[in-house]
Design a protein around this motif. Structure first.
Motif, PDB file in Angstrom:
ATOM      1  N   THR A 204     -53.680 -35.396 -52.235  1.00 20.74           N
ATOM      2  CA  THR A 204     -55.150 -33.548 -52.589  1.00 20.74           C
ATOM      3  C   THR A 204     -54.224 -33.196 -51.336  1.00 20.74           C
ATOM      4  O   THR A 204     -54.272 -31.986 -51.462  1.00 20.74           O
TER       5      THR A 204
ATOM      6  N   SER B 170     -56.147 -40.346 -55.133  1.00 23.53           N
ATOM      7  CA  SER B 170     -57.018 -38.441 -54.416  1.00 23.53           C
ATOM      8  C   SER B 170     -55.949 -38.198 -53.397  1.00 23.53           C
ATOM      9  O   SER B 170     -56.230 -37.265 -53.124  1.00 23.53           O
TER      10      SER B 170
ATOM     11  N   GLU C 215     -65.841 -28.059 -60.201  1.00 23.55           N
ATOM     12  CA  GLU C 215     -64.367 -27.676 -59.767  1.00 23.55           C
ATOM     13  C   GLU C 215     -64.685 -26.238 -59.696  1.00 23.55           C
ATOM     14  O   GLU C 215     -63.782 -25.440 -58.445  1.00 23.55           O
TER      15      GLU C 215
ATOM     16  N   ALA D  24     -58.000 -29.412 -58.802  1.00 24.02           N
ATOM     17  CA  ALA D  24     -57.589 -29.659 -60.600  1.00 24.02           C
ATOM     18  C   ALA D  24     -57.669 -31.243 -60.298  1.00 24.02           C
ATOM     19  O   ALA D  24     -57.640 -31.878 -61.306  1.00 24.02           O
ATOM     20  N   ALA D  25     -56.404 -31.528 -59.890  1.00 24.79           N
ATOM     21  CA  ALA D  25     -55.533 -32.627 -59.796  1.00 24.79           C
ATOM     22  C   ALA D  25     -56.480 -33.575 -59.329  1.00 24.79           C
ATOM     23  O   ALA D  25     -56.807 -34.953 -59.333  1.00 24.79           O
TER      24      ALA D  25
ATOM     25  N   GLN E 251     -59.082 -33.961 -61.976  1.00 25.26           N
ATOM     26  CA  GLN E 251     -59.375 -35.188 -62.865  1.00 25.26           C
ATOM     27  C   GLN E 251     -59.347 -36.352 -62.618  1.00 25.26           C
ATOM     28  O   GLN E 251     -59.603 -36.903 -63.121  1.00 25.26           O
TER      29      GLN E 251
ATOM     30  N   ALA F 154     -51.112 -31.432 -51.240  1.00 23.18           N
ATOM     31  CA  ALA F 154     -50.367 -30.469 -52.146  1.00 23.18           C
ATOM     32  C   ALA F 154     -49.547 -29.358 -51.958  1.00 23.18           C
ATOM     33  O   ALA F 154     -50.835 -29.061 -50.832  1.00 23.18           O
ATOM     34  N   ASP F 155     -49.239 -28.716 -51.898  1.00 20.21           N
ATOM     35  CA  ASP F 155     -49.110 -27.462 -51.777  1.00 20.21           C
ATOM     36  C   ASP F 155     -49.945 -25.900 -51.919  1.00 20.21           C
ATOM     37  O   ASP F 155     -50.200 -25.636 -51.347  1.00 20.21           O
ATOM     38  N   GLU F 156     -50.696 -25.929 -53.128  1.00 19.32           N
ATOM     39  CA  GLU F 156     -51.099 -25.473 -53.980  1.00 19.32           C
ATOM     40  C   GLU F 156     -52.939 -25.122 -54.440  1.00 19.32           C
ATOM     41  O   GLU F 156     -53.194 -26.371 -54.810  1.00 19.32           O
TER      42      GLU F 156
ATOM     43  N   ARG G 253     -55.080 -23.893 -55.335  1.00 14.98           N
ATOM     44  CA  ARG G 253     -55.573 -24.430 -57.384  1.00 14.98           C
ATOM     45  C   ARG G 253     -55.228 -25.866 -58.269  1.00 14.98           C
ATOM     46  O   ARG G 253     -56.174 -26.350 -58.434  1.00 14.98           O
ATOM     47  N   GLN G 254     -53.889 -26.661 -57.428  1.00 17.69           N
ATOM     48  CA  GLN G 254     -53.064 -27.250 -58.238  1.00 17.69           C
ATOM     49  C   GLN G 254     -53.823 -28.565 -58.194  1.00 17.69           C
ATOM     50  O   GLN G 254     -54.161 -29.568 -58.210  1.00 17.69           O
ATOM     51  N   ALA G 255     -54.293 -28.261 -56.257  1.00 14.33           N
ATOM     52  CA  ALA G 255     -54.736 -29.195 -55.699  1.00 14.33           C
ATOM     53  C   ALA G 255     -55.829 -29.820 -56.313  1.00 14.33           C
ATOM     54  O   ALA G 255     -57.082 -31.629 -56.250  1.00 14.33           O
TER      55      ALA G 255
END
Length: 204
Positions: free
Chosen positions: A85, A82, A193, A96-97, A100, A88-90, A92-94
């Motif tokens: 995180t 993790s 989330e 979600a990742a 998960q 990460a650039d974005e 929303r994607q960070a």
């Protein structure tokens, strides 16, 4: 015939020691599932790892020490999965990742995670380890919130305070859901989330 060099001999011993320690920790995790923390003994750990009690004491002085090391190994895996995180650039994607990855680890090692939470109030070493791990995640969540536009700071509506609340909400939600089923854990993750996204101002 020339003998083995001391350096090579030491490396072989270290490798053997690593294998034995891993076997002890793997046994510890299996025994937590079979017997639970209170019922398992040092003798059980030694037998499962295929070594004597005396040999086990070379690695761990008690079952508490073994469980603490098992928790440390597990949270290291959690953090390794993790830790990107915050970079990460974005956002929303960070988010979600990160969720998960956390679900995956709870599916794999949920019993160890619940044991860590249960023992964190009575075993100081585990409590400190769990608290440090939470602080790492709070820092990562704070970074995501700030990147999404939440104001930095420790006031209730600011990123650091919100991140702390989100971290402990996720921990407690996963603790309970992981005792039910993988499906329930996934549902809890989706809810957490969604709340994180709302907190970051990424959904209406």
């Amino acid at each position: 015939m020339p003998g083995r060099s001391p350096a090579r001999s030491r490396r072989a011993t270290e490798r053997k020691g690593d294998v034995r320690e891993r076997a002890i920790l793997d046994t510890c995790e299996a025994l937590l599932a079979q017997k639970g923390y209170d019922a398992m003994t040092v003798g059980d750990l030694a037998q499962g790892a295929g070594i004597t009690r005396g040999a086990l004491y070379f690695y761990f002085g008690s079952k508490q020490e073994a469980v603490t090391a098992l928790v440390a190994r597990t949270v290291e895996h959690l953090w390794e999965r993790s830790r990107t995180t915050a970079q990460a650039d974005e956002p929303r994607q960070a988010i979600a990742a990160a969720m998960q990855r956390t679900v995956d680890l709870w599916n794999e090692h949920g019993l160890v995670m619940r044991t860590a939470i249960d023992l964190s109030l009575t075993v100081p070493e585990i409590g400190e380890l769990w608290s440090r791990t939470a602080d790492l995640f709070i820092t990562a969540i704070t970074a995501v919130l700030e990147r999404a536009g939440v104001e930095a700071g420790t006031e209730p509506e600011q990123a650091s305070a919100m991140a702390r609340a989100l971290c402990w909400m996720i921990e407690r939600s996963f603790y309970h859901a992981s005792q039910e089923s993988r499906e329930e854990l996934q549902r809890a993750s989706s809810t957490c989330e969604h709340i994180w996204l709302i907190s970051a101002g990424l959904v209406g």
